[in-house]
Design a protein around this motif. Structure first.
Motif, short mmCIF file in Angstrom:
data_model
loop_
_atom_site.label_atom_id
_atom_site.label_comp_id
_atom_site.label_asym_id
_atom_site.label_seq_id
_atom_site.Cartn_x
_atom_site.Cartn_y
_atom_site.Cartn_z
N LEU A 268 -46.33 14.40 -8.11
CA LEU A 268 -46.77 12.90 -8.62
C LEU A 268 -46.55 12.56 -9.86
CD1 LEU A 268 -48.27 10.47 -7.73
CD2 LEU A 268 -50.49 11.24 -8.23
N GLN A 269 -46.88 13.48 -10.75
CA GLN A 269 -46.43 13.28 -12.15
C GLN A 269 -44.99 13.05 -12.37
OE1 GLN A 269 -48.36 16.35 -14.40
NE2 GLN A 269 -50.38 15.81 -13.85
N SER A 270 -44.10 13.39 -11.37
CA SER A 270 -42.67 13.00 -11.65
C SER A 270 -42.37 11.94 -11.14
CB SER A 270 -42.04 14.48 -10.96
OG SER A 270 -42.26 15.52 -11.42
N TRP A 271 -43.19 11.06 -10.51
CA TRP A 271 -42.81 9.89 -10.01
C TRP A 271 -43.79 8.70 -10.59
CZ3 TRP A 271 -39.00 9.10 -6.17
CH2 TRP A 271 -38.19 10.57 -5.78
N PRO A 272 -43.00 7.44 -10.55
CA PRO A 272 -43.96 6.35 -11.05
C PRO A 272 -45.06 6.08 -10.11
CG PRO A 272 -41.94 5.45 -10.26
CD PRO A 272 -41.81 7.05 -9.99
N ARG A 273 -46.22 5.58 -10.61
CA ARG A 273 -47.43 5.23 -9.89
C ARG A 273 -47.04 4.25 -8.58
NH1 ARG A 273 -51.62 8.59 -10.25
NH2 ARG A 273 -51.89 9.38 -12.12
N ASP B 289 -51.41 -1.47 -3.23
CA ASP B 289 -52.36 -0.73 -2.27
C ASP B 289 -52.28 -1.31 -0.73
OD1 ASP B 289 -53.17 -2.94 -2.72
OD2 ASP B 289 -55.20 -2.38 -3.41
N SER B 290 -51.28 -1.89 -0.38
CA SER B 290 -51.18 -2.56 0.87
C SER B 290 -51.09 -1.52 1.93
CB SER B 290 -49.96 -3.40 1.18
OG SER B 290 -49.79 -3.82 2.38
N LEU B 291 -51.70 -1.66 3.14
CA LEU B 291 -51.87 -0.57 4.33
C LEU B 291 -50.46 -0.68 5.06
CD1 LEU B 291 -55.64 -0.80 5.35
CD2 LEU B 291 -54.60 0.40 3.52
N CYS B 292 -49.78 -1.43 4.89
CA CYS B 292 -48.48 -1.80 5.72
C CYS B 292 -47.24 -1.62 4.72
CB CYS B 292 -48.35 -3.26 6.33
SG CYS B 292 -49.57 -3.54 7.55
N ALA B 293 -46.63 -0.70 5.21
CA ALA B 293 -45.42 -0.32 4.51
C ALA B 293 -43.83 -0.53 5.11
CB ALA B 293 -45.29 1.38 4.17
N PRO B 294 -43.15 -1.52 4.63
CA PRO B 294 -42.01 -1.76 5.48
C PRO B 294 -41.11 -0.36 5.67
CG PRO B 294 -42.25 -3.17 3.56
CD PRO B 294 -43.40 -2.00 3.54
N LEU B 295 -40.84 -0.26 6.95
CA LEU B 295 -40.31 0.88 7.63
C LEU B 295 -38.40 1.07 7.06
CD1 LEU B 295 -40.88 3.42 9.12
CD2 LEU B 295 -39.83 2.27 10.98
N SER B 296 -38.41 1.39 5.62
CA SER B 296 -37.04 1.58 5.22
C SER B 296 -36.15 2.42 5.90
CB SER B 296 -37.06 1.72 3.88
OG SER B 296 -37.68 3.06 3.61
N GLU B 297 -35.08 2.75 5.70
CA GLU B 297 -34.30 3.79 6.29
C GLU B 297 -34.50 5.01 6.07
OE1 GLU B 297 -29.53 5.05 6.82
OE2 GLU B 297 -29.90 3.22 5.64
N GLY B 298 -34.94 5.25 4.74
CA GLY B 298 -35.39 6.91 4.27
C GLY B 298 -36.77 6.90 5.03
N LEU B 299 -37.78 5.93 5.19
CA LEU B 299 -38.95 6.24 5.70
C LEU B 299 -38.90 6.56 7.11
CD1 LEU B 299 -41.51 3.61 4.32
CD2 LEU B 299 -41.48 6.09 3.80
N ALA B 300 -38.09 5.78 7.80
CA ALA B 300 -37.82 6.04 9.30
C ALA B 300 -37.23 7.60 9.62
CB ALA B 300 -36.73 4.94 9.92
N PHE B 301 -36.25 7.74 8.63
CA PHE B 301 -35.72 9.19 8.81
C PHE B 301 -36.87 10.48 8.45
CE2 PHE B 301 -33.60 12.87 6.83
CZ PHE B 301 -32.52 13.07 7.80
N LEU C 54 -43.98 11.94 2.16
CA LEU C 54 -44.78 11.41 1.21
C LEU C 54 -43.96 10.98 -0.09
CD1 LEU C 54 -47.68 13.88 1.35
CD2 LEU C 54 -47.66 11.53 1.94
N LEU C 55 -42.68 11.74 -0.46
CA LEU C 55 -42.08 11.38 -1.14
C LEU C 55 -41.34 10.06 -1.10
CD1 LEU C 55 -40.42 14.98 -2.14
CD2 LEU C 55 -41.82 13.50 -3.73
N ALA C 56 -40.85 10.05 0.14
CA ALA C 56 -40.27 8.86 0.51
C ALA C 56 -41.22 7.25 0.39
CB ALA C 56 -39.74 8.74 1.94
N LEU C 57 -42.48 7.70 0.65
CA LEU C 57 -43.61 6.47 0.53
C LEU C 57 -43.59 6.36 -0.90
CD1 LEU C 57 -46.23 7.75 3.10
CD2 LEU C 57 -44.92 5.48 3.40
N LEU C 58 -43.69 7.33 -1.70
CA LEU C 58 -44.00 7.28 -3.14
C LEU C 58 -42.69 6.69 -3.69
CD1 LEU C 58 -46.37 8.05 -5.21
CD2 LEU C 58 -44.87 10.08 -5.63
N HIS C 59 -41.67 7.04 -3.37
CA HIS C 59 -40.10 6.23 -4.06
C HIS C 59 -40.26 4.92 -3.63
CE1 HIS C 59 -36.04 5.28 -3.57
NE2 HIS C 59 -35.88 6.13 -4.94
#
Length: 262
Positions: A98-103, A107-119, A145-150
């Motif tokens: 977590l400390q290596s990535w921006p906050r 806080d939305s519960l819905c995250a657009p399904l990007s190509e990275g997230l889908a993979f 989780l990294l893809a979500l954080l990114h």
């Protein structure tokens, strides 16, 4: 309804199928979760917010967050995949990355399904369903989780969680929801007196019986949505010797009959 349920030390995956719309009140997951709908849509009502999730999104659900849910089939089919993440896995991820990535940006519960997230989502579901080793499953989860954080959408999963007495009591009940638990049973395991247990739970605006009922209802909902077990058997597995008593409690808690979900 078909039974699909996969569980590991850090991850639990399940599929929910339905042919008719149903509305559930007071739904609460005890672990953080990620959900993806493949057919139909899901309405989520939380406080004053109303969200409609579609197959183009991942739903990010923080632990212990009450919400109202409406599952809406498309052409008589509703299907979703649900993945529960253990608090230990989330804590390890935060320590490592977590400390290596921006906050998180939202806080939305819905995250657009990007190509990275889908993979990453597909890889993780595959790893859990094919019973890959603990380490492989964990690192696939870290990848998601990294893809979500990114993408700036991991916020709801990163909420700090204090392990309070309510959660400790809940843990014991979840181990055997059919057991006739007493306050003395749990107090002895926590090295507390029964009066102290009850007093500390009141300080957290909880009661022992309330926690038992909450856990049993959550287990029942999961069984109804992801297995083909008869309702009477589910009732017994959740500690209700009478199906009618179980049906009445379920309707009071969720606002619909158990058979509605079938």
């Amino acid at each position: 309804m078909q039974e699909f349920h996969f569980q590991h030390n850090h991850l639990t995956a399940a599929e929910v199928n339905a042919s008719k719309m149903h509305r559930l009140h007071h739904v609460k997951l005890f672990y953080p979760a990620i959900c993806h709908i493949t057919h139909g849509s899901k309405v989520i009502i939380q406080d004053e917010r109303r969200l409609v999730a579609t197959p183009d999104e991942l739903i990010i659900i923080p632990a212990n967050t009450p919400m109202e849910i409406i599952n809406q089939p498309a052409q008589d089919v509703f299907h979703s995949d649900l993945l529960l993440l253990s608090p230990d896995l989330i804590a390890e991820f935060k320590t490592r990355y977590l400390q290596s990535w921006p906050r998180a940006k939202t806080d939305s519960l819905c995250a657009p399904l990007s190509e990275g997230l889908a993979f990453m989502w597909g890889n993780l579901l595959h790893a859990v369903r094919h019973n890959f080793s603990d380490e492989l499953q964990k690192y696939q989860a870290f990848g998601l989780l990294l893809a979500l954080l990114h993408d700036g959408v991991a916020g709801p999963l990163l909420i700090e969680r204090n392990i309070n007495l309510t959660e400790q009591v809940r843990h014991f009940i979840m181990l055997a929801p059919a057991r006739a638990w007493t306050a003395h049973d749990v107090a002895s395991r926590l090295a507390l007196s029964v009066p102290t247990l009850r007093r500390r739970l009141r300080e957290e605006s909880q009661s022992f019986r309330q926690i038992v009922e909450e856990v049993r209802m959550a287990v029942a909902l999961s069984q109804l949505q992801s297995t083909r077990l008869p309702i009477g058997e589910i009732a017994m597995q959740c500690g209700y010797l009478s199906s009618s008593r179980f049906t009445a409690r379920f309707r009071q808690h969720y606002g619909c009959l158990p058979k509605t979900l079938r």
